[in-house]
Scaffold this motif. Structure first.
Motif, PDB file in Angstrom:
ATOM      1  N   MET A 153      -5.251  -2.513   8.915  1.00 41.30           N
ATOM      2  CA  MET A 153      -4.188  -2.200   7.967  1.00 41.30           C
ATOM      3  C   MET A 153      -4.720  -1.514   6.712  1.00 41.30           C
ATOM      4  O   MET A 153      -4.024  -0.685   6.125  1.00 41.30           O
ATOM      5  CB  MET A 153      -3.414  -3.471   7.607  1.00 41.30           C
ATOM      6  N   ALA A 154      -5.944  -1.826   6.288  1.00 40.26           N
ATOM      7  CA  ALA A 154      -6.502  -1.150   5.117  1.00 40.26           C
ATOM      8  C   ALA A 154      -6.691   0.337   5.408  1.00 40.26           C
ATOM      9  O   ALA A 154      -6.356   1.188   4.578  1.00 40.26           O
ATOM     10  CB  ALA A 154      -7.820  -1.806   4.708  1.00 40.26           C
ATOM     11  N   ARG A 155      -7.201   0.655   6.583  1.00 37.63           N
ATOM     12  CA  ARG A 155      -7.402   2.057   6.958  1.00 37.63           C
ATOM     13  C   ARG A 155      -6.060   2.783   7.048  1.00 37.63           C
ATOM     14  O   ARG A 155      -5.901   3.889   6.527  1.00 37.63           O
ATOM     15  CB  ARG A 155      -8.123   2.155   8.298  1.00 37.63           C
ATOM     16  N   LEU A 156      -5.090   2.161   7.716  1.00 34.74           N
ATOM     17  CA  LEU A 156      -3.772   2.780   7.843  1.00 34.74           C
ATOM     18  C   LEU A 156      -3.109   2.943   6.470  1.00 34.74           C
ATOM     19  O   LEU A 156      -2.507   3.983   6.187  1.00 34.74           O
ATOM     20  CB  LEU A 156      -2.878   1.957   8.773  1.00 34.74           C
ATOM     21  N   PRO A 181       1.805   7.824  -2.576  1.00 34.61           N
ATOM     22  CA  PRO A 181       1.080   7.040  -3.586  1.00 34.61           C
ATOM     23  C   PRO A 181       1.939   5.970  -4.267  1.00 34.61           C
ATOM     24  O   PRO A 181       1.415   4.938  -4.698  1.00 34.61           O
ATOM     25  CB  PRO A 181       0.578   8.092  -4.576  1.00 34.61           C
ATOM     26  N   ALA A 182       3.238   6.171  -4.338  1.00 38.40           N
ATOM     27  CA  ALA A 182       4.115   5.173  -4.958  1.00 38.40           C
ATOM     28  C   ALA A 182       4.160   3.872  -4.150  1.00 38.40           C
ATOM     29  O   ALA A 182       4.564   2.839  -4.677  1.00 38.40           O
ATOM     30  CB  ALA A 182       5.525   5.739  -5.118  1.00 38.40           C
ATOM     31  N   ASP A 185      -1.438  -1.762   0.087  1.00 40.43           N
ATOM     32  CA  ASP A 185      -2.618  -2.596  -0.154  1.00 40.43           C
ATOM     33  C   ASP A 185      -2.355  -4.053   0.223  1.00 40.43           C
ATOM     34  O   ASP A 185      -3.243  -4.741   0.726  1.00 40.43           O
ATOM     35  CB  ASP A 185      -3.059  -2.513  -1.612  1.00 40.43           C
ATOM     36  N   ALA A 186      -1.129  -4.503  -0.006  1.00 39.39           N
ATOM     37  CA  ALA A 186      -0.792  -5.891   0.311  1.00 39.39           C
ATOM     38  C   ALA A 186      -0.862  -6.176   1.806  1.00 39.39           C
ATOM     39  O   ALA A 186      -1.058  -7.326   2.212  1.00 39.39           O
ATOM     40  CB  ALA A 186       0.600  -6.238  -0.226  1.00 39.39           C
ATOM     41  N   THR A 187      -0.719  -5.147   2.623  1.00 42.17           N
ATOM     42  CA  THR A 187      -0.807  -5.358   4.070  1.00 42.17           C
ATOM     43  C   THR A 187      -2.255  -5.402   4.560  1.00 42.17           C
ATOM     44  O   THR A 187      -2.501  -5.819   5.693  1.00 42.17           O
ATOM     45  CB  THR A 187      -0.050  -4.271   4.867  1.00 42.17           C
ATOM     46  N   GLY A 188      -3.199  -4.999   3.737  1.00 43.56           N
ATOM     47  CA  GLY A 188      -4.598  -4.953   4.147  1.00 43.56           C
ATOM     48  C   GLY A 188      -5.125  -6.281   4.649  1.00 43.56           C
ATOM     49  O   GLY A 188      -5.889  -6.340   5.613  1.00 43.56           O
TER      50      GLY A 188
END
Length: 142
Positions: free
Chosen positions: A73-76, A85-86, A92-95
């Motif tokens: 998820m971080a990569r995606l 970007p918004a 980031d929370a899904t990472g």
């Protein structure tokens, strides 16, 4: 996203809609796991991670960004944030959900404590917010 070819853009939105439909099914079953007489937190965590992947991949499809078959998820999220970007905070929370793709699916893979229902519901709310943003891009849900 390439704004020059309306047919291509419509095709991408349709494909993203298919990702969104699968995410909706994952979220629905995740809620069932949480609301069951005997909740299944591990299965709910797995489904939450799966549900998170789909709208993020839908964002990538709409933007015309290729991606590898991955549960990272971080990569995606990093890929999607280049065009959205918004959404960086939501992405980031899904990472942290990456580990949920396998932690509760196989015996002995990881000795992880299952997340609480409150943590699972917060993660689900994040996924739902990303799905709302994807729909706002004109993505239909079949």
């Amino acid at each position: 996203m390439n704004g020059d070819d309306p047919d291509l853009n419509a095709e991408r939105r349709q494909e993203a809609g298919r990702w969104l439909a699968v995410a909706s099914a994952d979220m629905r079953v995740m809620r069932m796991c949480l609301d069951a007489a005997e909740p299944e937190a591990g299965v709910a965590a797995y489904l939450c991670q799966q549900a998170a992947e789909k709208p993020v991949k839908g964002l990538l499809v709409v933007a015309g960004i290729g991606f590898a078959r991955t549960h990272d998820m971080a990569r995606l999220g990093d890929l999607a944030a280049t065009q959205y970007p918004a959404l960086r905070d939501l992405l980031d929370a899904t990472g942290r959900l990456t580990a949920w793709s396998h932690a509760y699916r196989y015996p002995g893979v990881e000795e992880a404590i299952e997340p609480s229902p409150a943590v699972l519901r917060q993660a689900l709310a994040t996924v739902e917010q990303i799905a709302v943003r994807l729909r706002a891009l004109g993505v239909p849900e079949p």
